[in-house]
Motif scaffolding. Structure first.
Motif, PDB file in Angstrom:
ATOM      1  N   ASP A 181      10.345   2.262 -11.084  1.00  0.00           N
ATOM      2  CA  ASP A 181       9.237   1.491 -11.640  1.00  0.00           C
ATOM      3  C   ASP A 181       7.918   2.060 -11.108  1.00  0.00           C
ATOM      4  OD1 ASP A 181       7.708  -0.423 -12.914  1.00  0.00           O
ATOM      5  OD2 ASP A 181       8.014  -1.921 -11.343  1.00  0.00           O
ATOM      6  N   ALA A 182       7.288   2.891 -11.905  1.00  0.00           N
ATOM      7  CA  ALA A 182       6.056   3.573 -11.488  1.00  0.00           C
ATOM      8  C   ALA A 182       4.925   2.579 -11.215  1.00  0.00           C
ATOM      9  CB  ALA A 182       5.636   4.579 -12.554  1.00  0.00           C
ATOM     10  N   LYS A 183       4.909   1.458 -11.937  1.00  0.00           N
ATOM     11  CA  LYS A 183       3.851   0.468 -11.732  1.00  0.00           C
ATOM     12  C   LYS A 183       3.891  -0.105 -10.317  1.00  0.00           C
ATOM     13  CE  LYS A 183       4.948  -2.019 -15.286  1.00  0.00           C
ATOM     14  NZ  LYS A 183       5.021  -3.094 -16.273  1.00  0.00           N
ATOM     15  N   SER A 184       5.093  -0.285  -9.775  1.00  0.00           N
ATOM     16  CA  SER A 184       5.204  -0.808  -8.413  1.00  0.00           C
ATOM     17  C   SER A 184       4.604   0.173  -7.408  1.00  0.00           C
ATOM     18  CB  SER A 184       6.671  -1.077  -8.055  1.00  0.00           C
ATOM     19  OG  SER A 184       7.166  -2.147  -8.812  1.00  0.00           O
ATOM     20  N   TYR A 185       4.888   1.456  -7.597  1.00  0.00           N
ATOM     21  CA  TYR A 185       4.321   2.469  -6.702  1.00  0.00           C
ATOM     22  C   TYR A 185       2.806   2.545  -6.855  1.00  0.00           C
ATOM     23  CZ  TYR A 185       9.085   4.038  -5.791  1.00  0.00           C
ATOM     24  OH  TYR A 185      10.395   4.099  -5.416  1.00  0.00           O
ATOM     25  N   LEU A 186       2.321   2.393  -8.081  1.00  0.00           N
ATOM     26  CA  LEU A 186       0.875   2.428  -8.322  1.00  0.00           C
ATOM     27  C   LEU A 186       0.189   1.266  -7.605  1.00  0.00           C
ATOM     28  CD1 LEU A 186      -1.689   3.445  -9.737  1.00  0.00           C
ATOM     29  CD2 LEU A 186      -1.001   2.096 -11.730  1.00  0.00           C
ATOM     30  N   TYR A 187       0.740   0.075  -7.719  1.00  0.00           N
ATOM     31  CA  TYR A 187       0.122  -1.072  -7.054  1.00  0.00           C
ATOM     32  C   TYR A 187       0.253  -0.984  -5.542  1.00  0.00           C
ATOM     33  CZ  TYR A 187      -1.367  -3.475 -11.202  1.00  0.00           C
ATOM     34  OH  TYR A 187      -2.049  -3.799 -12.353  1.00  0.00           O
ATOM     35  N   LEU A 188       1.341  -0.425  -5.057  1.00  0.00           N
ATOM     36  CA  LEU A 188       1.439  -0.188  -3.612  1.00  0.00           C
ATOM     37  C   LEU A 188       0.342   0.776  -3.163  1.00  0.00           C
ATOM     38  CD1 LEU A 188       5.243   0.120  -2.739  1.00  0.00           C
ATOM     39  CD2 LEU A 188       3.602  -1.497  -1.793  1.00  0.00           C
ATOM     40  N   ALA A 189       0.104   1.805  -3.951  1.00  0.00           N
ATOM     41  CA  ALA A 189      -0.960   2.760  -3.630  1.00  0.00           C
ATOM     42  C   ALA A 189      -2.316   2.061  -3.609  1.00  0.00           C
ATOM     43  CB  ALA A 189      -0.956   3.910  -4.628  1.00  0.00           C
ATOM     44  N   ARG A 190      -2.536   1.166  -4.545  1.00  0.00           N
ATOM     45  CA  ARG A 190      -3.799   0.422  -4.566  1.00  0.00           C
ATOM     46  C   ARG A 190      -3.964  -0.423  -3.307  1.00  0.00           C
ATOM     47  NH1 ARG A 190      -4.003  -1.881 -10.744  1.00  0.00           N
ATOM     48  NH2 ARG A 190      -4.691   0.049 -11.735  1.00  0.00           N
ATOM     49  N   ILE A 191      -2.858  -1.022  -2.871  1.00  0.00           N
ATOM     50  CA  ILE A 191      -2.911  -1.828  -1.641  1.00  0.00           C
ATOM     51  C   ILE A 191      -3.225  -0.934  -0.453  1.00  0.00           C
ATOM     52  CG2 ILE A 191      -1.516  -3.186  -0.024  1.00  0.00           C
ATOM     53  CD1 ILE A 191      -0.093  -4.355  -2.551  1.00  0.00           C
ATOM     54  N   TYR A 192      -2.559   0.216  -0.368  1.00  0.00           N
ATOM     55  CA  TYR A 192      -2.825   1.124   0.747  1.00  0.00           C
ATOM     56  C   TYR A 192      -4.240   1.690   0.675  1.00  0.00           C
ATOM     57  CZ  TYR A 192       2.038   0.780   2.113  1.00  0.00           C
ATOM     58  OH  TYR A 192       3.247   0.305   2.537  1.00  0.00           O
ATOM     59  N   ASN A 193      -4.779   1.835  -0.524  1.00  0.00           N
ATOM     60  CA  ASN A 193      -6.177   2.252  -0.666  1.00  0.00           C
ATOM     61  C   ASN A 193      -7.083   1.186  -0.075  1.00  0.00           C
ATOM     62  OD1 ASN A 193      -8.838   2.036  -2.261  1.00  0.00           O
ATOM     63  ND2 ASN A 193      -8.157   4.129  -2.651  1.00  0.00           N
ATOM     64  N   HIS A 194      -6.786  -0.049  -0.373  1.00  0.00           N
ATOM     65  CA  HIS A 194      -7.566  -1.171   0.174  1.00  0.00           C
ATOM     66  C   HIS A 194      -7.459  -1.210   1.701  1.00  0.00           C
ATOM     67  CE1 HIS A 194      -9.344  -5.150   0.446  1.00  0.00           C
ATOM     68  NE2 HIS A 194      -8.326  -5.508   1.199  1.00  0.00           N
ATOM     69  N   GLU A 195      -6.281  -0.882   2.222  1.00  0.00           N
ATOM     70  CA  GLU A 195      -6.054  -0.886   3.674  1.00  0.00           C
ATOM     71  C   GLU A 195      -6.532   0.407   4.339  1.00  0.00           C
ATOM     72  OE1 GLU A 195      -1.869  -1.622   4.106  1.00  0.00           O
ATOM     73  OE2 GLU A 195      -2.079  -3.756   3.619  1.00  0.00           O
ATOM     74  N   LYS A 196      -7.042   1.337   3.558  1.00  0.00           N
ATOM     75  CA  LYS A 196      -7.540   2.634   4.049  1.00  0.00           C
ATOM     76  C   LYS A 196      -6.436   3.470   4.695  1.00  0.00           C
ATOM     77  CE  LYS A 196     -11.921   1.425   3.297  1.00  0.00           C
ATOM     78  NZ  LYS A 196     -12.092   1.123   1.912  1.00  0.00           N
ATOM     79  N   ASP A 197      -5.217   3.369   4.158  1.00  0.00           N
ATOM     80  CA  ASP A 197      -4.090   4.184   4.636  1.00  0.00           C
ATOM     81  C   ASP A 197      -3.823   5.260   3.585  1.00  0.00           C
ATOM     82  OD1 ASP A 197      -1.726   5.292   5.561  1.00  0.00           O
ATOM     83  OD2 ASP A 197      -0.836   3.354   6.085  1.00  0.00           O
ATOM     84  N   GLN A 198      -4.576   6.348   3.673  1.00  0.00           N
ATOM     85  CA  GLN A 198      -4.537   7.382   2.644  1.00  0.00           C
ATOM     86  C   GLN A 198      -3.184   8.083   2.568  1.00  0.00           C
ATOM     87  OE1 GLN A 198      -6.951  11.086   2.808  1.00  0.00           O
ATOM     88  NE2 GLN A 198      -8.082  10.079   1.155  1.00  0.00           N
ATOM     89  N   ARG A 199      -2.515   8.240   3.696  1.00  0.00           N
ATOM     90  CA  ARG A 199      -1.217   8.924   3.690  1.00  0.00           C
ATOM     91  C   ARG A 199      -0.207   8.150   2.846  1.00  0.00           C
ATOM     92  NH1 ARG A 199       3.428   8.548   6.241  1.00  0.00           N
ATOM     93  NH2 ARG A 199       2.749   6.913   7.657  1.00  0.00           N
TER      94      ARG A 199
END
Length: 145
Positions: free
Chosen positions: A57-75
């Motif tokens: 489910d690519a959407k789940s990975y995309l939203y996880l990436a958005r959360i990590y962007n918000h948390e400033k965890d670029q890796r």
């Protein structure tokens, strides 16, 4: 008697699998609501739970990436975006987000490569690609010979 057991077994499996299918949707839908309400930790948990049941489910990975962007965890953001891109190679939003990270890292060749790919598949977010390319021109070192 044997037919009766087969029928009962079939009904049990049908109910079980229909519940699994419904729970997959519920996990993502719940995560999306939590994300929109800025409950990022809860949304992250539900998205990870959704990935357990539906790892493609690519959407789940995309939203996880958005959360990590918000948390400033670029890796972790980049890891989830790369995973989403493997699942959906023509996902415009994922490509744009990866381009922004590559631009921040001064990885000009990757930005150009992704931009070429993006230009071929672009449907909705074309203007954002032009903006990134302008940023790239401003940041790219000039050859002074």
């Amino acid at each position: 008697m044997s037919r009766f057991l087969k029928l009962i077994t079939f009904i049990c499996f049908s109910v079980f699998f229909s519940n699994v299918v419904q729970s997959k949707e519920n996990f993502f839908d719940e995560a999306l609501k939590m994300f929109e309400n800025k409950k990022y930790d809860d949304a992250k948990f539900m998205l990870e739970r959704n990935i357990v049941f539906n790892p493609k489910d690519a959407k789940s990975y995309l939203y996880l990436a958005r959360i990590y962007n918000h948390e400033k965890d670029q890796r972790k953001e980049e890891y989830n975006l790369e995973t989403a891109l493997l699942i959906e190679p023509n996902n415009e939003e994922v490509i744009l987000m990866i381009m922004k990270i590559a631009l921040e890292k001064s990885n000009y060749s990757k930005v150009k490569e992704l931009s070429e790919k993006f230009t071929k598949i672009c449907k909705n977010l074309c203007k954002k690609n032009n903006r990134i390319l302008k940023d790239l021109e401003n940041l790219e070192p000039k050859n002074e010979s």
